[in-house]
Enzyme design. Structure first.
Site, short mmCIF file in Angstrom:
data_model
loop_
_atom_site.label_atom_id
_atom_site.label_comp_id
_atom_site.label_asym_id
_atom_site.label_seq_id
_atom_site.Cartn_x
_atom_site.Cartn_y
_atom_site.Cartn_z
N ARG A 89 0.82 -1.21 0.00
CA ARG A 89 0.00 0.00 0.00
C ARG A 89 0.86 1.28 0.00
O ARG A 89 0.53 2.26 0.65
CB ARG A 89 -0.97 0.00 1.19
CG ARG A 89 -2.12 -0.97 1.00
CD ARG A 89 -3.07 -0.93 2.19
NE ARG A 89 -2.41 -1.40 3.40
CZ ARG A 89 -2.76 -1.08 4.62
NH1 ARG A 89 -3.79 -0.28 4.81
NH2 ARG A 89 -2.12 -1.54 5.67
N LYS B 25 -1.06 4.47 -1.06
CA LYS B 25 -1.93 5.00 -0.01
C LYS B 25 -1.10 5.85 0.95
O LYS B 25 -1.45 6.99 1.26
CB LYS B 25 -2.57 3.83 0.75
CG LYS B 25 -3.33 4.25 1.97
CD LYS B 25 -3.55 3.05 2.90
CE LYS B 25 -4.25 3.46 4.16
NZ LYS B 25 -5.61 3.97 3.93
N ILE C 290 -28.58 3.11 15.54
CA ILE C 290 -28.39 2.04 14.57
C ILE C 290 -27.40 0.97 15.04
O ILE C 290 -27.30 -0.10 14.45
CB ILE C 290 -27.98 2.63 13.20
CG1 ILE C 290 -29.00 3.69 12.77
CG2 ILE C 290 -27.84 1.59 12.12
CD1 ILE C 290 -30.44 3.20 12.68
N GLU D 94 -21.35 -1.74 20.07
CA GLU D 94 -20.42 -2.40 19.12
C GLU D 94 -18.95 -2.05 19.33
O GLU D 94 -18.16 -2.05 18.39
CB GLU D 94 -20.84 -2.09 17.66
CG GLU D 94 -22.25 -2.55 17.33
CD GLU D 94 -22.68 -2.28 15.88
OE1 GLU D 94 -21.81 -2.18 14.99
OE2 GLU D 94 -23.91 -2.20 15.65
N TRP E 228 -19.50 -8.32 0.88
CA TRP E 228 -18.25 -7.65 1.25
C TRP E 228 -17.10 -8.62 1.48
O TRP E 228 -16.10 -8.28 2.11
CB TRP E 228 -18.49 -6.72 2.46
CG TRP E 228 -19.38 -5.56 2.11
CD1 TRP E 228 -19.78 -5.18 0.85
CD2 TRP E 228 -20.00 -4.62 3.00
NE1 TRP E 228 -20.60 -4.07 0.91
CE2 TRP E 228 -20.76 -3.70 2.21
CE3 TRP E 228 -20.00 -4.45 4.39
CZ2 TRP E 228 -21.48 -2.65 2.77
CZ3 TRP E 228 -20.72 -3.39 4.95
CH2 TRP E 228 -21.46 -2.51 4.14
N GLU F 148 -31.63 5.48 5.60
CA GLU F 148 -31.06 6.81 5.49
C GLU F 148 -32.01 7.72 4.70
O GLU F 148 -32.40 7.38 3.60
CB GLU F 148 -29.72 6.71 4.75
CG GLU F 148 -28.97 8.01 4.65
CD GLU F 148 -28.56 8.32 3.23
OE1 GLU F 148 -27.75 7.57 2.67
OE2 GLU F 148 -29.08 9.32 2.70
N HIS G 64 -22.82 11.51 8.78
CA HIS G 64 -21.54 11.72 8.09
C HIS G 64 -20.89 13.04 8.48
O HIS G 64 -19.76 13.29 8.12
CB HIS G 64 -21.74 11.68 6.58
CG HIS G 64 -22.28 10.36 6.11
ND1 HIS G 64 -23.62 10.13 5.94
CD2 HIS G 64 -21.65 9.20 5.82
CE1 HIS G 64 -23.79 8.88 5.55
NE2 HIS G 64 -22.62 8.29 5.47
#
Ligand code: GLN
Ligand code: ZN
Length: 768
Positions: free
Chosen positions: A15, A18, A441, A494, A571, A675, A704
């Protein structure tokens, strides 16, 4: 026979791109240093392909951020909000402008939002959406393509420049002015393409690859016409340049007559995704065309089955002769990780499983091997057959109990005990929720401390007792806060999860992870998808302990939180030896066991997230329903093992489902959260025509952004929602999980959200 690679990953084996990009953005390295890294990466790629013996080696497949953004810069497709910035800069195609378009720009008196990003066909790669308006003057602003061709040439490597074709470039973009027609736009864009292609021809390029993946989509006659126009012009302008027209991610189907008639030199087809198209194509291919057969899958990480690929290649050779056939990757290898050889940790990836896999570098060698087998090297074929054979019976893949359970699945397993109206009453009796119940959520802010905690635990720096105690503390704090805020249905937060798919993959049988299997998602963002290699089952409860603990801290309902089977599939890198539907149903059964165990542990509300269900939609509309049928079935199997009184929620990060709303309803979830805040509830329009019978939580604030929405704003949104949905069915929640937010803004936003819900309740009470 010639070999052809459509594109190669550009992030670097570790990477590097990146890291260099991010360091440059942060002002930590110079532009020269970034450019040096980029040159090294290009050189490594070209040398890898050259040394392997590939004939058609791509160039211009490198990109600092995105290849469609590159094309925007090359052709001068600059959205008007960036024009002032562009004019202030000295160099055309300057990185300042480039990154500004990618990431937005708020500096030196300029303020422009980033270009929109969207998914690249059905992959997890995201491209920047070109914006066309009538004020744009297209011109060759910067010839990146030529520069990279020359750069390779100076290293002694003759490459095949790759460009997104003019029609796909146009069709993948957005036309901002209504009066601007596709055909007019193409007329303006084509001269730029032609100048560019002429420069390549003049520089000595033999081949150019024009990607037209939109040829695998449903096209209108007007769109089809654009192809004729573009390629006729191109043919005339660069007669000496060989044009390879590529299609991938699906079959040409009804666009076959169009594609084979285009005046190009070679056509590339994807025989991994659409092997059935070979016969038709062979029957209709004019003598003037070569055929590039994409048989090595650029979308997964599995070793090629040479025997299967060879059948296709041999068929093509029989019809066309060896000189007219190119052996190729199915699409660009951009969507696969770099190099399997870097996976050296046998505790992560066992030699047995590793032997079934191939990353980009290995796939290049597979293309070469196929050519060599045809030339007579039978040993290569035998070795491959042995691996495929071993895999087809390996005990770690094939678990009779899982297969038997799947085979025994009945329609009843996808049905709750009673229909929603009966369940709703049962749930009301147990849960005793107010009107406009509030919830979140699932995830709460993932602070530095929480991330470090998980990392330390993974590294063995702290014991599992220490880890558990710290997670419990985080849960306690979050429960306390939610009680103080007077939220109705709580979540545990979570904190133990790094990623909503990885967390489950790590605990399920049939999954494996890599150390370095990164693929580009967008810009500098890379993902490392889990690999589903075998039959999936759950060996032990995965979330019950944390959820029960959280429930023990409160009298309010605590929501259990799971990821749904379709999202887990979508995914991950998925096994290719059985239909995706079967793999999804296996995951669904594992999730079902978890749902049932949560219920047994006293959890009365369980949310199964399916944010990826829509992105799994096939490219062609004719294939939608069969996908939706199994996707919806998998969801239902995962949640149907519970009693009426147990409330099942699902969550999706979008509300653009007008076209699939009946399928969303068919999921039969008691509550769905979606959403909607960014569109000001506009996305709820669909409910004015479709009577959605279930409860629904249209997100009232955008997660966001750190901005704290006011009570009045959220109340207004809820009022809008009541015009389209029965008040009894409305929930109050944010758009999505809060893991990317910080605590102070989260707390304030939730406080306001609860106040908005109370306003709504008061208003309703006042009217009765
Ligand atoms: N439960 C997940 C969360 O809150 C859902 C994330 C998602 O929809 N992408 O983070
Ligand atoms: Zn979401």
């Amino acid at each position: 026979m010639q070999t052809n690679i459509l594109g190669y990953p550009r992030i670097g084996s570790n990477r590097e791109l990146k890291k260099a990009n991010e360091a440059y953005w942060a002002g930590k390295i110079s532009l020269e240093k970034l450019q040096l890294t980029a040159r090294q990466l290009r050189r490594q790629n070209w040398e890898t392909l050259h040394n392997a013996g590939i004939d058609l080696i791509p160039s211009n497949d490198f990109s600092y951020y995105d290849q469609i953004l590159d094309m925007c810069i090359m052709t001068g497709t600059i959205p008007s909000r960036f024009k002032a910035l562009m004019e202030s800069l000295v160099t055309p195609g300057s990185p300042e402008l480039y990154f500004a378009m990618a990431r937005g720009y708020q500096k030196n008196g300029f303020d422009a939002t980033a270009m929109e990003m969207t998914k690249w066909f059905d992959t997890n790669y995201h491209y920047l959406v070109p914006e066309f308006d009538s004020s744009q003057k297209y011109r060759l602003l910067y010839n990146k393509c030529l520069e990279e061709f020359k750069e390779a040439l100076s290293l002694g490597i003759h490459t095949k420049p790759v460009l997104i074709g003019p029609v796909s470039f146009l069709l993948l973009g957005k036309i901002k002015d209504e009066e601007l027609q596709g055909a007019d736009l193409l007329e303006q864009l084509l001269p730029v393409y032609i100048t560019l292609l002429q420069s390549l021809q003049a520089a000595g390029a033999t081949w150019v690859q024009l990607d037209e993946p939109t040829l695998v989509l449903d096209l209108t006659p007007a769109q089809q016409e654009l192809f004729h126009y573009a390629y006729t012009q191109i043919r005339e302008a660069v007669p000496a340049l060989k044009v390879l027209l590529t299609t991938y991610f699906g079959g040409l189907q009804d666009n076959t007559p169009l594609a084979v008639q285009l005046p190009v030199d070679a056509l590339h087809i994807d025989l991994v995704r659409a092997p059935e198209q070979l016969d038709t194509i062979l029957a209709s291919l004019p003598d003037t065309l070569q055929l590039s057969v994409g048989v090595v899958n650029g979308r997964n990480i599995w070793k090629n089955n040479y025997e299967k690929s060879l059948q296709l290649v041999h068929k093509a050779i029989a019809a066309l002769g060896e000189e007219r056939v190119l052996i190729a990757s199915s699409c660009s290898l951009l969507h696969t990780p770099y190099d399997l050889d870097l996976e050296t940790d046998e505790t992560v990836l066992t030699p047995q499983i590793k032997n079934w896999m191939a990353f980009a570098k290995q796939k290049v060698h597979e293309v070469i091997a196929l050519r060599d087998i045809i030339a007579g090297n039978k040993d290569l074929l035998k070795a491959n057959q042995a691996t495929i054979q071993e895999k087809s019976t390996a005990a770690i893949i094939h678990k009779p109990a899982v297969k038997a359970r799947l085979a025994a699945l009945t329609a009843a397993d996808a049905e709750r005990k009673n229909a929603f109206p009966i369940r709703q009453k049962a749930q009301e009796a147990v849960l005793q929720l107010p009107l406009f119940p509030t919830t979140t959520i699932g995830s709460f802010p993932q602070t530095e401390d929480i991330r470090k905690l998980r990392a330390d635990f993974k590294k063995g720096v702290i014991t599992s007792q220490e880890y558990d105690a710290a997670i419990r503390k985080a849960i306690q704090d979050s429960v306390q806060l939610q009680e103080t805020l007077r939220i109705d249905v709580l979540v545990h937060g979570e904190f133990e999860r790094n990623d909503m798919v990885e967390y489950f993959g790590e605990q399920l049988e049939g999954f494996v992870f890599t150390k370095n299997g990164w693929v580009q998602s967008y810009g500098s963002r890379c993902v490392k998808p889990p690999v589903i290699y075998g039959d999936v089952q759950r060996s032990a409860p995965m979330t019950v302990e944390w959820s029960s603990y959280a429930q023990s801290l409160t009298d309010k309902p605590m929501k259990g939180m799971l990821t749904g089977p379709v999202t887990i599939l979508q995914w991950s890198f998925v096994r290719d030896d059985q239909p995706r539907a079967d793999t999804t149903l296996q995951i669904a059964l594992a999730i079902r066991d978890e749902v049932v165990d949560l219920e047994k542990a006293g959890i009365r509300v369980i949310q199964v997230d399916e944010p990826a269900i829509r992105e799994g939609l096939p490219l062609r509309e004719a294939d939608w329903q069969s996908y939706l049928d199994w996707a919806v079935k998998a969801f239902r199997v995962s949640v149907s093992g519970v009693e009426d009184a147990t409330q099942i929620h699902t969550h999706m990060c979008y509300a653009e489902f007008n076209d699939i709303i009946s399928n969303i309803a068919a999921m039969d979830a008691d509550v769905i959260t979606i959403e909607t805040s960014r569109s000001q509830m506009e996305l709820l329009e669909v409910f004015s025509t479709f009577r959605y019978p279930y409860e629904i939580g249209p997100g009232v604030y955008d997660i966001h952004s750190p901005r704290v929405p006011t009570v009045a704003e959220m109340t207004a949104l809820l009022e809008k929602a009541t015009q389209l949905l029965p008040a009894r069915n409305i929930w109050v929640n944010p758009d999505c999980g809060l893991k990317t937010r910080k605590w102070p803004e989260t707390e304030q936003a939730l406080r306001n959200m609860v106040a908005a819900a109370r306003n709504m309740r008061m208003a309703v009470n006042a009217t009765v």
